[in-house]
Design an enzyme around this catalytic site. Sequence first.
Site, mmCIF file in Angstrom:
data_model
loop_
_atom_site.group_PDB
_atom_site.id
_atom_site.type_symbol
_atom_site.label_atom_id
_atom_site.label_comp_id
_atom_site.label_asym_id
_atom_site.label_seq_id
_atom_site.Cartn_x
_atom_site.Cartn_y
_atom_site.Cartn_z
ATOM 1 N N CYS A 173 0.833 -1.202 0.000
ATOM 2 C CA CYS A 173 0.000 0.000 0.000
ATOM 3 C C CYS A 173 0.871 1.257 0.000
ATOM 4 O O CYS A 173 1.481 1.559 -1.001
ATOM 5 C CB CYS A 173 -1.019 -0.050 1.131
ATOM 6 S SG CYS A 173 -2.447 0.971 0.754
ATOM 7 N N HIS A 215 -3.690 -4.966 0.142
ATOM 8 C CA HIS A 215 -3.102 -5.535 1.368
ATOM 9 C C HIS A 215 -3.249 -7.058 1.334
ATOM 10 O O HIS A 215 -4.237 -7.584 1.863
ATOM 11 C CB HIS A 215 -3.837 -5.021 2.599
ATOM 12 C CG HIS A 215 -3.636 -3.572 2.888
ATOM 13 N ND1 HIS A 215 -2.721 -3.123 3.811
ATOM 14 C CD2 HIS A 215 -4.232 -2.472 2.375
ATOM 15 C CE1 HIS A 215 -2.767 -1.799 3.864
ATOM 16 N NE2 HIS A 215 -3.676 -1.381 3.002
ATOM 17 N N GLU A 250 -1.889 -9.139 3.109
ATOM 18 C CA GLU A 250 -1.800 -9.706 4.467
ATOM 19 C C GLU A 250 -3.167 -9.983 5.091
ATOM 20 O O GLU A 250 -3.273 -10.814 5.989
ATOM 21 C CB GLU A 250 -0.972 -8.788 5.381
ATOM 22 C CG GLU A 250 -1.626 -7.475 5.802
ATOM 23 C CD GLU A 250 -1.427 -6.329 4.810
ATOM 24 O OE1 GLU A 250 -1.137 -6.592 3.626
ATOM 25 O OE2 GLU A 250 -1.567 -5.152 5.226
HETATM 26 N N1 GLN Z 1 -1.972 6.682 2.673
HETATM 27 C C1 GLN Z 1 -2.091 5.924 1.479
HETATM 28 C C2 GLN Z 1 -3.436 6.093 0.798
HETATM 29 O O1 GLN Z 1 -4.372 6.500 1.418
HETATM 30 C C3 GLN Z 1 -1.796 4.459 1.727
HETATM 31 C C4 GLN Z 1 -2.776 3.813 2.662
HETATM 32 C C5 GLN Z 1 -2.285 2.509 3.242
HETATM 33 O O2 GLN Z 1 -1.091 2.234 3.261
HETATM 34 N N2 GLN Z 1 -3.196 1.714 3.747
HETATM 35 O O3 GLN Z 1 -3.568 5.821 -0.367
#
Ligand code: GLN
Length: 534
Positions: free
Chosen positions: A382, A508, A510
């Site tokens: 992410c 994600h 995970e």
């Molecule tokens: N801050 C970033 C976004 O909003 C990544 C979010 C995250 O890592 N869950 O796109």
Amino acid sequence: MNTKYIFVTGGVVSSLGKGIISASLAKLLQARGYNVTIQKFDPYINIDPGTLNPYEHGECYVTVDGHEADLDLGHYERFTNIRTTRANNITTGRIYKNVIEKERRGDYLGKTVQIIPHITDEIKRNVKLLGSKNNYDFVITEIGGTVGDIESLPFIESVRQLRWEMGRDCLCIHLTYVPFIAAAKELKTKPTQHSVKQLQEVGIQPDILVLRTEHELNSSLRHKVALFCNVDADAVIQSIDVPSIYEVPLMMQAQKLDEIVLRKTGMEVGAVPEMKPWREFLSRMKNAKESVRIGLVGKYVELQDAYKSINEALFQAATYNDRKLDLQYIHSEKLDDGNVEEKLASMDGLIIAPGFGQRGIEGKFAALKYAREHDIPTFGICLGMQCMVIEFARNVLGYKDANSTEMEVHVKHNVIDLMESQKSISNMGGTMRLGEYDCVLREGSKAAEAYGKTHIKERHRHRFEFNGEYRTEFEAAGMQCVGENPETHLVEVVEMPSLTWYIGTQYHPEYNSTVLNPNPLFVSFVKAVIKHKK
Ligand code: GLN
């Protein structure tokens, strides 16, 4: 048969592992062929934990249907392989919101709206909703917080009412702590007695006690607890500290927790399930001799629970690669081009963590530059993926100012930008791109090879994304966009084919990794790390 409802409460202190006990019981009942689910009721006023910072509440887990949930739902999924939804996690805030909306609609027909019966009715409705909709044999409900907290009272009162209404179809397991007083060399049961009294005062007699302890509880101690607390002696179960949470189901099975539940709810007990796949996982875990050293670069490294799902997914992947996981937390705020070599040189592989905001971000760029130039297997998740893109833009494409508009609103080279669909959003709660989305992987890419297929689904939680205007330029310079959403064409996966394993995912993975079904990308990452080390 009627759905059976099992409530799990906690006393004395928090962090006793109610989630793990609930998940373990679910696992044992599931192994006997029952259809089981687990839900968590959290007594705080937030509608969901999505707006909570990890310092407050650890990691925020995400369900397939896009609910930002308590991290215990992650344990439920990792143990049982059963997917949870927004119906599996209810907070006081949601209960009150529903009741207040009903009041505004006029549903209460002029009645005074009160905690009893209106709030408790809404709690009971939510407890039963899962069972009635999905034909579950068992619904295990974990009540967050500790008995005696003001916040949890309406939940406890609802449990009392449900027990009265449901009789044998309902059961209460209470988890407490038995401290060891080192000076006296003695285990003390008084806190347990007090905690059970507190439950009895609000009208609940627990059926089963699970005592968390650091030392073996002998039978006389168990009999003493049974006597003082009106519980059968065999229903006083110890939950002793073990090296891995994944040992807890077998530890509970050895003390017949599932049998006691079946007996007390009037069900046939039947043969003890073998739990073969689970035991195989544990024996791999215990037999692993060599370890694999992974550095996790993030800003919440002092917090055990902030990256819970990543830790567990890595642990599972290491186990399936017959390795012990040696996970090193590397504080991104303390990392720069000057010290990166010293801090990262001994790492076999790196994870660049998800996150929000500016703090620690430059350290992630320093780590990524070092990893890319030294071909260290690296997995960006992410925000970690977004950092891979930014670092590449700065140091390979030569856009020295490149950034995400999350960090710098008016940056010229906005290689990571706010998603179009996010531009009109002003409310912060539950409005990110959340939950499971399709992703198509490029044939022949490392990511496709890892999954063994090109169509996958993974879970998301973000507002920003790879800026598609730069795609051709990135690809020409060696960073490939190998995964995209088939409808919106958002870039979901980037990788550098010239390196051993350098992959970033906007999603994600995970959240989608369980003991018996580890996430393929994590397994492939750890495998590459091991191979590269040789
Ligand atoms: N801050 C970033 C976004 O909003 C990544 C979010 C995250 O890592 N869950 O796109």
